[in-house]
Design a protein around this motif. Structure first.
Motif, mmCIF file in Angstrom:
data_model
loop_
_atom_site.group_PDB
_atom_site.id
_atom_site.type_symbol
_atom_site.label_atom_id
_atom_site.label_comp_id
_atom_site.label_asym_id
_atom_site.label_seq_id
_atom_site.Cartn_x
_atom_site.Cartn_y
_atom_site.Cartn_z
ATOM 1 N N ASP A 88 0.820 -1.220 0.000
ATOM 2 C CA ASP A 88 0.000 0.000 0.000
ATOM 3 C C ASP A 88 0.851 1.267 0.000
ATOM 4 O O ASP A 88 0.426 2.289 -0.542
ATOM 5 N N GLN B 28 -3.391 5.529 10.003
ATOM 6 C CA GLN B 28 -4.049 5.595 8.679
ATOM 7 C C GLN B 28 -4.108 7.041 8.175
ATOM 8 O O GLN B 28 -5.092 7.464 7.570
ATOM 9 N N ASP B 29 -3.060 7.792 8.483
ATOM 10 C CA ASP B 29 -3.052 9.204 8.141
ATOM 11 C C ASP B 29 -1.837 9.483 7.254
ATOM 12 O O ASP B 29 -0.702 9.284 7.673
ATOM 13 N N LEU B 30 -2.086 9.928 6.041
ATOM 14 C CA LEU B 30 -0.994 10.193 5.110
ATOM 15 C C LEU B 30 -0.723 11.693 5.035
ATOM 16 O O LEU B 30 -1.546 12.443 4.505
ATOM 17 N N LYS C 213 -5.031 4.599 -1.861
ATOM 18 C CA LYS C 213 -6.187 3.822 -1.411
ATOM 19 C C LYS C 213 -6.063 3.600 0.083
ATOM 20 O O LYS C 213 -4.975 3.656 0.649
ATOM 21 N N LYS C 214 -7.162 3.379 0.715
ATOM 22 C CA LYS C 214 -7.171 3.075 2.141
ATOM 23 C C LYS C 214 -8.023 1.840 2.358
ATOM 24 O O LYS C 214 -8.903 1.575 1.558
ATOM 25 N N PRO C 215 -7.843 1.037 3.381
ATOM 26 C CA PRO C 215 -6.849 1.216 4.434
ATOM 27 C C PRO C 215 -5.439 0.814 3.990
ATOM 28 O O PRO C 215 -5.277 0.051 3.034
ATOM 29 N N LEU C 216 -4.475 1.339 4.708
ATOM 30 C CA LEU C 216 -3.073 1.010 4.438
ATOM 31 C C LEU C 216 -2.678 -0.145 5.353
ATOM 32 O O LEU C 216 -2.796 -0.042 6.568
ATOM 33 N N LYS C 217 -2.239 -1.225 4.759
ATOM 34 C CA LYS C 217 -1.928 -2.404 5.575
ATOM 35 C C LYS C 217 -0.476 -2.855 5.484
ATOM 36 O O LYS C 217 0.063 -3.410 6.427
#
Lengths: 85, 339
Positions: free
Chosen positions: B246, B302-304, B315-319
């Protein structure tokens, strides 16, 4: 003598990074080690280097250091008597 | 083999990361050529008697280490592992300059004692009265990765339940100017030289929202032609095809070697978001520890941060994320994280 005491206080604050202290905070008869300024054995080594470098006094006997570093007043008196520069 | 999780991540950097995380990032000014860290109030973390003897790097390391342990609710780690490229360069400069100034006649003890590379690990252990495994790695731009690998292996083989791992470097006052002088002005590093300390607590027990440290791979030397095959092998070893990644965190520093990052990025589809961070924290041997801090923080929160993100909207979520770093075409490292 009072100039020497002032000089010693300034040098010690700078040399040992005593950021919490100003010259006015240090009384001539305050203990440098233990309850006074709270200096320790590494500080004693720094002070011995300072005596040699700034005043030409070489301390070889650790017991002597214990006597000399009692307070600014005692230290100034010792320097006055023994300095070679 | 046990899994390895990252319980906490703390960073002192040229930004307000220690107090505010990634929220207040801004680009560094390109002049002057070196940028100091944004220092927290150290006396809140270190007793005054100890603080007055500490150089910048020691203060940063001890404070970041202490906060990382606090955030992980760990009082005594089973190991303390540090990575530093330059060690305590500030005190080294101080005592070497004093020797020159005094014509080799007087060696003041404090700067000399604290000039060794393992001072930070030792000071953390002294503060904690921790007699556990304590090691410091000094391998240029792979210093932090070497420490992290040590910590990972200790958790994986159950030698330690919790490990404090940190990477730090301080600017010093003089040596860094010589490094800057010899830097190629046309093709060399364009982000400012800087300093920082990023610390992590690793452990084997899964906690809520814990980020897993899956793998680390390092290479002293790597040709541009081999970047793709190295990335593909790394992904295959860890059963992560490129489309599952991600976020790709890259260490661009403006030098001619940035094309390594371009090559690495070409291994991934457009859906993999790319982040660059050295325009905000500068360059130093253990800057990749900040890369790991960034990776852990973005997976957790989950904050870019838009300032670090390049390319398409992620894209989210980032895993899953990969952190890739290299320094002047050498000392390459790949770190794989998953949520």
């Amino acid at each position: 003598m009072s100039n020497l005491k002032q000089e010693l206080k300034e040098n010690i604050i700078e040399l040992l990074n005593l950021e919490e202290f100003s010259v006015e905070d240090i009384n001539d008869n305050d203990a440098l080690f233990g309850d006074g300024l709270g200096l320790d054995s590494i500080d004693a080594l720094e002070l011995m280097v300072m005596l040699d470098k700034d005043y030409g006094i070489k301390l070889t006997d650790p017991k002597e250091g214990k006597e000399i570093f009692q307070s600014i007043a005692v230290l100034a008196e010792y320097i006055e008597k023994n300095r070679t520069k | 083999m046990k899994p390895c999780y990252i319980y906490s991540a703390v960073s002192i950097s040229a930004q307000h990361t220690f107090d505010s995380g990634l929220g207040l990032l801004e680009p560094l000014a390109l002049q002057p050529n070196k940028v100091n860290a944004h220092h927290p109030l150290y006396k809140s973390y270190i007793p005054p008697a100890a603080l007055r003897r500490m150089a910048t790097g020691v203060k940063m390391g001890v404070t970041a280490g202490k906060k990382a342990l606090e955030n992980a609710n760990i009082i005594q780690p089973d190991a303390i592992v540090i990575g530093t490229g330059m060690g305590c360069i500030e005190d080294t400069e101080t005592f070497l300059n004093a020797i020159i100034k005094n014509d080799e006649a007087y060696l003041t003890p404090t700067a000399f004692i604290q000039s060794t590379h393992n001072t930070v690990g030792a000071q953390i252990a002294l503060g904690l009265q921790c007699k556990a495994y304590n090691n410091t790695y000094v391998h240029g731009a792979l210093s932090f990765e070497s420490a992290l690998l040590d910590g990972l292996l200790q958790v994986e083989d159950d030698s330690a339940s919790t490990v404090l791992v940190g990477g730090l470097d301080e600017l010093g006052k003089e040596f860094i100017d010589y490094i800057d002088l010899i830097e190629d002005k046309n093709e060399g590093i364009t982000v400012p030289f800087s300093e920082g300390a990023s610390f992590f607590v690793l452990g084997a027990i899964k906690q809520q929202h814990a980020v897993q440290l899956k793998a680390i791979k390092t290479f002293s030397a790597l040709t541009l032609e081999n970047v793709r095959s190295v990335f593909m092998a790394f992904l295959k070893e860890n059963a992560c095809p490129p489309e599952t990644i991600d976020a790709l965190i890259l260490g661009h520093n403006g030098s001619k070697y940035d094309h390594y990052y371009t090559e690495a990025a070409s291994c991934f589809p457009k859906t993999t978001v790319q982040l660059k961070y050295k325009q905000c924290i500068g360059e130093y041997f253990t800057a990749s520890a900040f890369g790991l801090y960034l990776g852990v923080t973005l997976l957790k929160n989950q904050d870019l941060p838009s300032l670090l993100t390049c390319g398409d909207t992620p894209k989210k979520p980032l895993k899953i994320s990969i952190i890739y770093n290299q320094y002047n075409g050498r000392d390459h490292s790949l770190i794989l994280l998953s949520l």
